[in-house]
Design an enzyme around this catalytic site. Structure first.
Site, PDB file in Angstrom:
ATOM      1  N   ARG A  99       0.868  -1.172   0.000  1.00 27.18           N
ATOM      2  CA  ARG A  99       0.000   0.000   0.000  1.00 27.18           C
ATOM      3  C   ARG A  99       0.907   1.225   0.000  1.00 27.18           C
ATOM      4  O   ARG A  99       1.968   1.228   0.636  1.00 27.18           O
ATOM      5  CB  ARG A  99      -0.916   0.030   1.233  1.00 27.18           C
ATOM      6  CG  ARG A  99      -2.082  -0.932   1.166  1.00 27.18           C
ATOM      7  CD  ARG A  99      -3.121  -0.538   0.097  1.00 27.18           C
ATOM      8  NE  ARG A  99      -4.233  -1.462   0.037  1.00 27.18           N
ATOM      9  CZ  ARG A  99      -4.299  -2.515  -0.797  1.00 27.18           C
ATOM     10  NH1 ARG A  99      -3.326  -2.780  -1.631  1.00 27.18           N
ATOM     11  NH2 ARG A  99      -5.383  -3.279  -0.792  1.00 27.18           N
ATOM     12  N   GLU A 148      -2.927   7.654  -4.392  1.00 31.69           N
ATOM     13  CA  GLU A 148      -3.351   7.083  -5.678  1.00 31.69           C
ATOM     14  C   GLU A 148      -4.840   7.257  -5.973  1.00 31.69           C
ATOM     15  O   GLU A 148      -5.245   7.211  -7.135  1.00 31.69           O
ATOM     16  CB  GLU A 148      -2.952   5.612  -5.781  1.00 31.69           C
ATOM     17  CG  GLU A 148      -3.711   4.668  -4.862  1.00 31.69           C
ATOM     18  CD  GLU A 148      -3.220   3.212  -4.976  1.00 31.69           C
ATOM     19  OE1 GLU A 148      -2.001   2.988  -4.807  1.00 31.69           O
ATOM     20  OE2 GLU A 148      -4.050   2.330  -5.219  1.00 31.69           O
ATOM     21  N   HIS A 180      -1.332   0.136  -9.702  1.00 25.49           N
ATOM     22  CA  HIS A 180      -2.013  -0.870  -8.873  1.00 25.49           C
ATOM     23  C   HIS A 180      -2.534  -2.024  -9.728  1.00 25.49           C
ATOM     24  O   HIS A 180      -3.721  -2.347  -9.710  1.00 25.49           O
ATOM     25  CB  HIS A 180      -3.155  -0.214  -8.084  1.00 25.49           C
ATOM     26  CG  HIS A 180      -3.417  -0.925  -6.786  1.00 25.49           C
ATOM     27  ND1 HIS A 180      -3.649  -0.259  -5.615  1.00 25.49           N
ATOM     28  CD2 HIS A 180      -3.473  -2.238  -6.475  1.00 25.49           C
ATOM     29  CE1 HIS A 180      -3.844  -1.135  -4.647  1.00 25.49           C
ATOM     30  NE2 HIS A 180      -3.732  -2.344  -5.143  1.00 25.49           N
TER      31      HIS A 180
HETATM   32  P1  NAI Z   1      -1.218 -11.512   4.542  1.00 28.23           P
HETATM   33  O1  NAI Z   1      -2.185 -11.095   5.605  1.00 28.23           O
HETATM   34  O2  NAI Z   1      -1.196 -12.931   4.086  1.00 28.23           O
HETATM   35  O3  NAI Z   1       0.275 -11.140   5.019  1.00 28.23           O
HETATM   36  C1  NAI Z   1       0.624  -9.913   5.592  1.00 28.23           C
HETATM   37  C2  NAI Z   1       1.833 -10.167   6.474  1.00 28.23           C
HETATM   38  O4  NAI Z   1       2.287  -8.889   6.935  1.00 28.23           O
HETATM   39  C3  NAI Z   1       1.493 -11.009   7.718  1.00 28.23           C
HETATM   40  O5  NAI Z   1       2.398 -12.101   7.830  1.00 28.23           O
HETATM   41  C4  NAI Z   1       1.635 -10.034   8.859  1.00 28.23           C
HETATM   42  O6  NAI Z   1       2.109 -10.638  10.060  1.00 28.23           O
HETATM   43  C5  NAI Z   1       2.673  -9.056   8.298  1.00 28.23           C
HETATM   44  N1  NAI Z   1       2.712  -7.800   9.019  1.00 28.23           N
HETATM   45  C6  NAI Z   1       1.718  -7.212   9.766  1.00 28.23           C
HETATM   46  N2  NAI Z   1       2.194  -6.096  10.370  1.00 28.23           N
HETATM   47  C7  NAI Z   1       3.488  -5.985   9.994  1.00 28.23           C
HETATM   48  C8  NAI Z   1       4.507  -5.049  10.318  1.00 28.23           C
HETATM   49  N3  NAI Z   1       4.293  -4.031  11.154  1.00 28.23           N
HETATM   50  N4  NAI Z   1       5.730  -5.223   9.754  1.00 28.23           N
HETATM   51  C9  NAI Z   1       5.976  -6.272   8.937  1.00 28.23           C
HETATM   52  N5  NAI Z   1       5.053  -7.201   8.614  1.00 28.23           N
HETATM   53  C10 NAI Z   1       3.827  -7.056   9.128  1.00 28.23           C
HETATM   54  O7  NAI Z   1      -1.493 -10.532   3.327  1.00 28.23           O
HETATM   55  P2  NAI Z   1      -1.116 -10.754   1.786  1.00 28.23           P
HETATM   56  O8  NAI Z   1      -2.225 -11.448   1.102  1.00 28.23           O
HETATM   57  O9  NAI Z   1       0.253 -11.303   1.686  1.00 28.23           O
HETATM   58  O10 NAI Z   1      -1.132  -9.238   1.266  1.00 28.23           O
HETATM   59  C11 NAI Z   1      -0.198  -8.284   1.749  1.00 28.23           C
HETATM   60  C12 NAI Z   1      -0.617  -6.909   1.293  1.00 28.23           C
HETATM   61  O11 NAI Z   1      -0.470  -6.807  -0.120  1.00 28.23           O
HETATM   62  C13 NAI Z   1      -2.116  -6.559   1.524  1.00 28.23           C
HETATM   63  O12 NAI Z   1      -2.363  -6.098   2.836  1.00 28.23           O
HETATM   64  C14 NAI Z   1      -2.352  -5.485   0.508  1.00 28.23           C
HETATM   65  O13 NAI Z   1      -2.085  -4.233   1.110  1.00 28.23           O
HETATM   66  C15 NAI Z   1      -1.310  -5.777  -0.591  1.00 28.23           C
HETATM   67  N6  NAI Z   1      -1.931  -6.209  -1.851  1.00 28.23           N
HETATM   68  C16 NAI Z   1      -1.604  -5.539  -2.996  1.00 28.23           C
HETATM   69  C17 NAI Z   1      -2.151  -5.914  -4.189  1.00 28.23           C
HETATM   70  C18 NAI Z   1      -1.768  -5.239  -5.472  1.00 28.23           C
HETATM   71  O14 NAI Z   1      -2.461  -5.404  -6.487  1.00 28.23           O
HETATM   72  N7  NAI Z   1      -0.700  -4.465  -5.514  1.00 28.23           N
HETATM   73  C19 NAI Z   1      -3.138  -7.006  -4.276  1.00 28.23           C
HETATM   74  C20 NAI Z   1      -3.347  -7.684  -3.023  1.00 28.23           C
HETATM   75  C21 NAI Z   1      -2.786  -7.272  -1.852  1.00 28.23           C
END
Ligand code: NAI
Length: 340
Positions: free
Chosen positions: A233, A262, A294
């Site tokens: 993000r 964005e 995005h």
């Molecule tokens: P997920 O929930 O599987 O993994 C997120 C990880 O980040 C978790 O392991 C969590 O413990 C960790 N985390 C939480 N707080 C943290 C911190 N302070 N420092 C470091 N790590 C921390 O989520 P997923 O599916 O891997 O997605 C991650 C992010 O990717 C989403 O939240 C979203 O913002 C972004 N995203 C972007 C997309 C795009 O098209 N560019 C599409 C889908 C998601």
């Protein structure tokens, strides 16, 4: 059951209509949700939102007034919705927690490879019949250290790709998932990660603890020539600091699929308009910055999975009440993890 889809793009309409055929009646609206547009949902029991919709308190109140009883997000991220307000208004919010982690991880890898081998510059040159390779020297990735912030589904998929490139993997994640360790990730603190990583790729959610997690100090501490990739993000990176550090010429390259401001820009064709965001305009002037709007999620398998899960969520919202588990999950997602 009728559902108002806000921020509809042509591909949303195609995939949702296909997945929902005979099960959900969709009313597609191009405008994003705001307190002004929420009335479009009149006559719809449910609303379907996307990143770019304003899910703030006043929009949710307006949805509620229009008769909406539940919300399905067609995204994994949920930072654009005020969950406290939704909870207080009795509006359950469901999301698509996982649809194609590999799609986003592959896009992060694409940004990184493009930056390192300067494919974006080579493409333009060759089209003008300039076949010189002067200035296109890559630094190479094999044997380099890659720091991954957030090792959930997407971060782990990215770790797998970079392990395949022969990279050493460092991780930063308060949960320190075991699966990531099994992939060879060594968990370190923030200072060590930025100091030692030739590539830092961001895959954490946007929560208060990750807002501007990458600032001037982190960027300055990276090795000369290092790369930063952000597909998480926008606000995880302090873009004003990023511009300041980029101007010093120490950073090798930056690949951004997300941007702090964005909304109203990404997903829109503004090619015949003046770009009002000076910071974005400045970022676009650097030869070593690549910005995509995005599109990390944007593959056919991901669209199909988003549409199918969204339809499932809508069917559940249509028949379901507010179950005890949802209250728990809503509370744990409150800022600070506390109940309202
Ligand atoms: P997920 O929930 O599987 O993994 C997120 C990880 O980040 C978790 O392991 C969590 O413990 C960790 N985390 C939480 N707080 C943290 C911190 N302070 N420092 C470091 N790590 C921390 O989520 P997923 O599916 O891997 O997605 C991650 C992010 O990717 C989403 O939240 C979203 O913002 C972004 N995203 C972007 C997309 C795009 O098209 N560019 C599409 C889908 C998601």
């Amino acid at each position: 059951m009728r559902c108002a889809v806000f921020g509809t793009r042509s591909f949303d309409e195609t995939s949702l209509a296909r997945a929902g055929a005979g099960r959900v009646e969709f009313a597609f609206f191009k405008p994003n949700l705001s307190s002004q547009t929420a009335a479009l949902a009149q006559g719809c029991a449910l609303a379907c939102l996307v990143v770019g919709d304003d899910g703030g308190r006043s929009s949710l109140q307006a949805l509620k007034r229009a008769g909406v009883r539940g919300i399905a997000l067609r995204s994994a991220g949920y930072n654009h919705v005020d969950l406290v307000a939704a909870y207080e208004l009795g509006l359950p919010v469901l999301r698509v927690p996982s649809y194609s982690p590999s799609s986003v991880a592959e896009h992060a890898a694409a940004l990184l490879l493009t930056l390192d081998r300067k494919v974006h510059r080579a493409y333009n040159r060759v089209r003008e019949h300039n076949f010189s390779i002067e200035g296109l020297l890559g630094q190479g990735l094999h044997g380099r250290t890659v720091g991954i912030v957030g090792l959930g589904q997407i971060g782990a998929a990215f770790a797998r790709i970079m392990a395949g490139f022969g990279c050493r993997l460092l991780g930063l994640d308060p949960a320190e998932p075991e699966e990531a360790r099994a992939l060879g990730v060594r968990f370190v603190n923030r200072e060590t990660l930025f100091r030692e990583s030739f590539v830092v790729s961001l895959h954490c959610p946007l929560v208060p603890a990750t807002r501007h997690l990458v600032g001037e100090a982190e960027l300055q501490s990276m090795p000369p020539g290092a790369y930063l990739i952000n597909t998480s993000r926008g606000a995880v990176v302090d873009h004003a600091a990023l511009v300041r550090v980029l101007k010093k010429g120490r950073i090798g390259g930056v690949g951004l699929d997300v941007y702090e401001e964005e909304e109203g820009v990404f997903f829109h064709d503004l090619s015949d308009q003046v770009l009002e965001d000076d910071q974005l305009a400045r970022l676009l002037t650097f030869p070593n910055v690549i910005i995509t709007a995005h599109q990390g999620f944007f593959t056919q398998p991901a669209l199909d999975a988003i549409a199918e899960q969204t339809v499932q969520n809508l069917l559940w919202l249509d028949g379901g009440s507010w179950p005890a588990e949802f209250e728990v999950s809503a509370k744990t997602h409150m800022p600070g993890g506390t109940a309202p």
